[in-house]
Design an enzyme around this catalytic site. Structure first.
Site, PDB file in Angstrom:
ATOM      1  N   GLY A   1    -114.032 -40.979  -1.375  1.00 53.39           N
ATOM      2  CA  GLY A   1    -113.097 -42.113  -1.308  1.00 53.39           C
ATOM      3  C   GLY A   1    -112.132 -41.716  -0.171  1.00 53.39           C
ATOM      4  N   GLY A   2    -111.023 -41.009  -0.348  1.00 55.28           N
ATOM      5  CA  GLY A   2    -109.919 -40.653   0.654  1.00 55.28           C
ATOM      6  C   GLY A   2    -110.470 -40.545   2.194  1.00 55.28           C
TER       7      GLY A   2
ATOM      8  N   GLU B   1    -112.417 -44.888 -12.169  1.00 50.57           N
ATOM      9  CA  GLU B   1    -111.194 -45.903 -12.074  1.00 50.57           C
ATOM     10  C   GLU B   1    -111.349 -47.309 -12.771  1.00 50.57           C
ATOM     11  OE1 GLU B   1    -110.596 -45.715  -7.825  1.00 50.57           O
ATOM     12  OE2 GLU B   1    -110.201 -43.575  -8.353  1.00 50.57           O
TER      13      GLU B   1
ATOM     14  N   ASN C   1    -116.133 -45.065  -0.305  1.00 48.19           N
ATOM     15  CA  ASN C   1    -115.725 -45.794  -1.164  1.00 48.19           C
ATOM     16  C   ASN C   1    -114.165 -46.243  -0.777  1.00 48.19           C
ATOM     17  OD1 ASN C   1    -114.419 -47.281  -3.277  1.00 48.19           O
ATOM     18  ND2 ASN C   1    -114.607 -45.773  -4.835  1.00 48.19           N
ATOM     19  N   TRP C   2    -114.026 -47.635  -0.307  1.00 47.32           N
ATOM     20  CA  TRP C   2    -112.747 -47.614   0.669  1.00 47.32           C
ATOM     21  C   TRP C   2    -111.841 -47.979  -0.529  1.00 47.32           C
ATOM     22  CZ3 TRP C   2    -114.167 -51.027   5.392  1.00 47.32           C
ATOM     23  CH2 TRP C   2    -115.135 -50.268   6.228  1.00 47.32           C
ATOM     24  N   LYS C   3    -111.930 -48.120  -1.658  1.00 48.58           N
ATOM     25  CA  LYS C   3    -111.227 -48.658  -2.842  1.00 48.58           C
ATOM     26  C   LYS C   3    -110.282 -49.662  -2.322  1.00 48.58           C
ATOM     27  CE  LYS C   3    -111.519 -44.003  -4.648  1.00 48.58           C
ATOM     28  NZ  LYS C   3    -110.957 -42.811  -5.742  1.00 48.58           N
TER      29      LYS C   3
ATOM     30  N   GLU D   1    -118.836 -37.785 -10.695  1.00 47.92           N
ATOM     31  CA  GLU D   1    -117.537 -37.591 -10.120  1.00 47.92           C
ATOM     32  C   GLU D   1    -116.915 -37.112 -11.497  1.00 47.92           C
ATOM     33  OE1 GLU D   1    -116.959 -40.425  -6.738  1.00 47.92           O
ATOM     34  OE2 GLU D   1    -116.508 -41.635  -8.514  1.00 47.92           O
TER      35      GLU D   1
ATOM     36  N   SER E   1    -112.912 -35.807  -4.240  1.00 44.12           N
ATOM     37  CA  SER E   1    -112.352 -34.952  -2.942  1.00 44.12           C
ATOM     38  C   SER E   1    -113.095 -34.260  -2.078  1.00 44.12           C
ATOM     39  CB  SER E   1    -111.347 -33.944  -3.481  1.00 44.12           C
ATOM     40  OG  SER E   1    -110.269 -34.518  -4.173  1.00 44.12           O
TER      41      SER E   1
ATOM     42  N   HIS F   1    -117.366 -46.726 -11.910  1.00 40.45           N
ATOM     43  CA  HIS F   1    -116.346 -45.675 -11.174  1.00 40.45           C
ATOM     44  C   HIS F   1    -115.364 -45.266 -12.473  1.00 40.45           C
ATOM     45  CE1 HIS F   1    -113.252 -43.988  -9.040  1.00 40.45           C
ATOM     46  NE2 HIS F   1    -114.280 -43.721  -8.053  1.00 40.45           N
TER      47      HIS F   1
ATOM     48  N   GLY G   1    -109.502 -38.032  -6.017  1.00 36.07           N
ATOM     49  CA  GLY G   1    -108.334 -38.102  -5.244  1.00 36.07           C
ATOM     50  C   GLY G   1    -107.263 -36.776  -5.581  1.00 36.07           C
TER      51      GLY G   1
HETATM   52  P1  PGA Z   1    -111.780 -38.935  -3.621  1.00 34.06           P
HETATM   53  O1  PGA Z   1    -112.607 -40.346  -4.325  1.00 34.06           O
HETATM   54  O2  PGA Z   1    -113.012 -38.487  -2.366  1.00 34.06           O
HETATM   55  O3  PGA Z   1    -110.765 -39.721  -3.036  1.00 34.06           O
HETATM   56  O4  PGA Z   1    -111.863 -38.094  -4.506  1.00 34.06           O
HETATM   57  C1  PGA Z   1    -113.856 -40.231  -4.548  1.00 34.06           C
HETATM   58  C2  PGA Z   1    -114.387 -41.263  -5.495  1.00 34.06           C
HETATM   59  O5  PGA Z   1    -113.531 -41.970  -6.296  1.00 34.06           O
HETATM   60  O6  PGA Z   1    -115.358 -41.957  -5.615  1.00 34.06           O
END
Ligand code: PGA
Length: 257
Positions: A235-236, A98, A9-11, A168, A214, A96, A174
């Site tokens: 994500g990251g 967010e 997930n490149w956000k 999640e 994470s 998600h 994050g």
């Molecule tokens: P993260 O994000 O790996 O940076 O914690 C995961 C996600 O939000 O899907």
């Protein structure tokens, strides 16, 4: 056992050039792996077509990070399921954390988005997970249970089979804090049991439940070794080709069909 499913997930990250470089590196890196793991990336909406063109004859699925619940119309700034399907997406992340917290998405909106996505034959990745205070007050199962019951409301077994569920925990996204493999596995079992109670064992065993929060190249192997964890939403660490490919390669070693 199922094929593990790793999704990046490149956000809201990367310039167009950076996104294209990353996609090219993934395409080359994947060429060395056998077809034992499913992989997808979810770039920003406006890069989807460029990334699709780079990855179209690779084995990497393209997904969006969100979509709107209506099919078309006067919804300025929104993107429809039909548009995503049209430009080559196969998957879409829905709900998600967010989106839930920053953009106030409710379980009922998420439910409508899943139904719309399915009507365009997009495969939804439904995200669920509790906040830190909810975990600390013993409400994890209540919160995740409600996200599932309202999120899946009105779906048939055949529709639920098309879903991936991503657990999640919000406190792990994050933050560098991951759920321990045991904590994650417990919630994964709860999710599978909840799906089983509603749709039967066959559906519960057929859907994949990813862990997210994470995940990186150092912790992926242990998390993915858990019996109830069928993949990861990253994500990251998905913004770095080497880290992401290491996670994919760990998954490939653990996967068998
Ligand atoms: P993260 O994000 O790996 O940076 O914690 C995961 C996600 O939000 O899907």
């Amino acid at each position: 056992m199922k094929k593990l499913f790793i999704v990046g997930n490149w956000k809201m990250n990367l310039t167009l050039d950076e996104a294209k470089i990353l996609a090219n590196k993934l395409r080359h890196g994947m060429a060395n792996l056998n077809n034992v793991v499913d992989v997808g990336v979810c770039p920003s909406f406006i890069y989807l077509r460029d990334i699709y063109e780079i990855l179209q004859d690779s084995r990497i699925y393209i997904g969006a990070q969100n979509m709107y619940l209506e099919k078309s119309g006067a919804f300025t700034g929104e993107v429809s399921g039909a548009m995503l399907k049209d430009i080559g997406c196969t998957h879409v992340i829905i709900g998600h954390s967010e989106r839930r917290t920053i953009f106030q998405e409710t379980n009922s909106m998420i439910n409508s988005k899943i139904k719309t996505a399915l009507s365009y034959e997009l495969n939804p990745i439904l995200c669920v997970g509790e906040k830190l205070d909810e975990r600390e007050s013993g409400k994890t199962e209540a919160v995740v249970g409600l996200q599932l019951s309202e999120g899946l409301n009105g779906l048939t077994s055949e529709q639920v089979r098309r879903l991936t569920i991503a657990y999640e925990p919000v406190w792990a996204i994050g933050t560098g804090k991951t759920a321990t493999p045991k904590q994650a596995n417990e919630v994964h079992s709860f999710i599978r049991k909840t799906v089983e109670n509603r749709y039967g064992d066959d559906v519960a065993q057929s859907i994949r439940i990813q862990y997210g929060g994470s995940v990186n190249s150092r912790n992926a192997k242990e998390l993915l070794s858990q019996s109830g964890i069928d993949g990861a939403l990253v994500g990251g660490a998905s913004l770095d080709s080497e880290s992401f490919l290491e996670i994919v390669s760990d998954a490939a070693k653990l996967s068998y069909t």
